[in-house]
Design a protein around this motif. Structure first.
Motif, mmCIF file in Angstrom:
data_model
loop_
_atom_site.group_PDB
_atom_site.id
_atom_site.type_symbol
_atom_site.label_atom_id
_atom_site.label_comp_id
_atom_site.label_asym_id
_atom_site.label_seq_id
_atom_site.Cartn_x
_atom_site.Cartn_y
_atom_site.Cartn_z
ATOM 1 N N UNK A 185 -44.006 -32.884 3.743
ATOM 2 C CA UNK A 185 -43.013 -33.387 4.689
ATOM 3 C C UNK A 185 -43.000 -34.907 4.619
ATOM 4 N N UNK A 186 -41.818 -35.469 4.420
ATOM 5 C CA UNK A 186 -41.705 -36.917 4.327
ATOM 6 C C UNK A 186 -42.025 -37.576 5.667
ATOM 7 N N UNK A 187 -42.603 -38.769 5.595
ATOM 8 C CA UNK A 187 -42.977 -39.516 6.791
ATOM 9 C C UNK A 187 -41.808 -40.408 7.212
ATOM 10 N N UNK A 188 -41.387 -40.288 8.449
ATOM 11 C CA UNK A 188 -40.244 -41.051 8.949
ATOM 12 C C UNK A 188 -40.646 -42.487 9.284
ATOM 13 N N UNK A 189 -39.623 -43.338 9.410
ATOM 14 C CA UNK A 189 -39.855 -44.720 9.819
ATOM 15 C C UNK A 189 -40.502 -44.767 11.208
ATOM 16 N N UNK A 190 -39.998 -43.937 12.127
ATOM 17 C CA UNK A 190 -40.556 -43.924 13.478
ATOM 18 C C UNK A 190 -42.014 -43.540 13.502
ATOM 19 N N UNK A 191 -42.377 -42.520 12.744
ATOM 20 C CA UNK A 191 -43.771 -42.100 12.692
ATOM 21 C C UNK A 191 -44.657 -43.183 12.068
ATOM 22 N N UNK A 197 -45.059 -50.876 16.493
ATOM 23 C CA UNK A 197 -43.974 -51.291 17.380
ATOM 24 C C UNK A 197 -44.452 -51.395 18.833
ATOM 25 N N UNK A 198 -45.495 -50.661 19.191
ATOM 26 C CA UNK A 198 -46.030 -50.703 20.557
ATOM 27 C C UNK A 198 -47.198 -51.671 20.710
ATOM 28 N N UNK A 207 -39.647 -44.326 22.498
ATOM 29 C CA UNK A 207 -38.257 -43.876 22.454
ATOM 30 C C UNK A 207 -37.579 -44.323 21.170
ATOM 31 N N UNK A 208 -37.869 -45.547 20.757
ATOM 32 C CA UNK A 208 -37.307 -46.022 19.491
ATOM 33 C C UNK A 208 -37.813 -45.158 18.328
ATOM 34 N N UNK A 209 -39.106 -44.898 18.305
ATOM 35 C CA UNK A 209 -39.689 -44.144 17.196
ATOM 36 C C UNK A 209 -39.131 -42.728 17.123
ATOM 37 N N UNK A 240 -30.104 -48.521 8.012
ATOM 38 C CA UNK A 240 -31.099 -49.067 8.935
ATOM 39 C C UNK A 240 -30.588 -49.034 10.374
ATOM 40 N N UNK A 241 -29.291 -49.377 10.546
ATOM 41 C CA UNK A 241 -28.727 -49.413 11.901
ATOM 42 C C UNK A 241 -28.781 -48.042 12.558
ATOM 43 N N UNK A 242 -28.638 -46.984 11.771
ATOM 44 C CA UNK A 242 -28.708 -45.631 12.338
ATOM 45 C C UNK A 242 -30.097 -45.333 12.887
ATOM 46 N N UNK A 243 -31.094 -46.099 12.448
ATOM 47 C CA UNK A 243 -32.457 -45.936 12.952
ATOM 48 C C UNK A 243 -32.817 -47.006 13.970
ATOM 49 N N UNK A 244 -31.803 -47.752 14.443
ATOM 50 C CA UNK A 244 -32.057 -48.777 15.449
ATOM 51 C C UNK A 244 -32.691 -50.031 14.900
#
Length: 318
Positions: A185-191, A197-198, A207-209, A240-244
């Motif tokens: 399973x690919x690792x997301x930017x949020x993960x 970020x915190x 919430x962003x993640x 990138x914008x779609x991921x905030x």
């Protein structure tokens, strides 16, 4: 996996070399022509033999300890297709690729790893270059394996496809197998970036993640002759914008507790882009922010280098 030695040219920030080290290889020499990249290498591995020199000027006779190594590796500047022929720098990238191949004549490694654009593996625009590589290496007794890897398949939270050539001396070639994916399973930017970020107490980090659920687009280091740091071209910035994330610039630090709510698109720090490239958190980058990011964006992801190193080591030890 001890005892395997390698020479790394166009070493950059050390992504490929670090991965090979993790696979059990010991560097004999690392070569790069950029002072800031050499500073990065020395800061992280003071014991490494780092030589600041252009590959086109490198004379192996002046470094006899490079002879008869197990591996020659090169994460070279990206060659351009015939569609971009005539642009500034095109000839330089091709000459560096040719120089890396010709270096095999002198140091006679048991294996080579060349990492570049995916099109170098299959595109008709690069057939002349592939023909040059085949002629030079087959004449020396190497057999060639061309393939494309995606860094996301090796735990790197980024969609980054890499064209790879692995060439091995005849007696090792039959047992070589290209690396297979190490994650299901690919690792997301949020993960990947939730914790960083915190780090300064931003209350909206979770919430962003949770909405940054895709892998990152390919990081683009850009040219030394162009502006400041950004994360890529227009299409990439849209992803990138779609991921905030604001892909047009980098931040000096992550948001802190003083940031209330969601302040539009968040800018990443250069340290966060290094995480997206698969570097460990303790790997240091020399220079100012733009110089640091360019090193990161141009680097080979260490987890891919490790996978390639393990695959080559298995063949050499077979």
């Amino acid at each position: 996996m001890s005892g395997l030695r390698f020479v790394d040219v166009c070493a950059g920030a050390g992504g490929l070399a670090l991965g090979l080290e993790q696979a059990g290889f010991e560097p004999v020499l690392l070569l790069d022509n950029k002072p800031v990249a050499c500073e990065t290498l020395r800061a992280n591995r003071p014991r490494w033999n780092v030589v600041e020199m252009d590959l086109l000027d490198f004379v192996p006779d002046e470094h006899p300890h490079t002879y008869d190594v197990d591996l020659l590796s090169a994460g070279l500047p990206r060659v351009r297709s015939s569609a971009t022929a005539g642009r500034v720098g095109t000839d330089v990238e091709e000459r560096l690729l040719e120089a890396a191949i010709l270096l095999a004549h002198s140091i006679q490694p048991r294996a080579l790893i060349i990492e570049n654009v995916p099109g170098l593996v299959y595109a008709s625009a690069f057939e002349t270059l592939r023909g040059f590589v085949r002629k030079e290496l087959e004449h020396l007794g190497y057999r060639l394996h061309w393939f494309v890897l995606n860094a996301a398949d090796f735990g790197v939270p980024q969609d980054r496809k890499q064209g790879v050539l692995v060439a091995l001396k005849e007696r090792f070639a039959d047992t070589f197998r290209p690396p297979v994916a190490t994650v299901t399973e690919h690792i997301s930017v949020g993960r990947a970036l939730r914790r960083s970020m915190a780090a300064r107490g931003w209350r909206e980090a979770d919430a962003w993640a949770e909405q940054a659920i895709a892998v990152a687009p390919t990081l683009v280091g850009g040219s030394d002759n162009r502006g400041g740091a950004d994360l890529g071209p227009t299409g990439t910035k849209t992803a990138w914008a779609r991921m905030g994330v604001n892909g047009g610039a980098l931040a000096d630090e992550v948001p802190g507790p003083e940031v209330v709510g969601r302040p539009g698109l968040i800018k990443l720090t250069d340290a966060q882009t290094a995480l997206l490239q698969g570097f460990p958190t303790d790997w240091l980058f020399a220079g100012r922010k733009t110089a640091r990011y360019r090193q990161i964006g141009h680097a080979s992801p260490p987890p891919v280098g490790r996978a390639l190193g393990l695959a080559v080591a298995r063949a050499l030890r077979s």
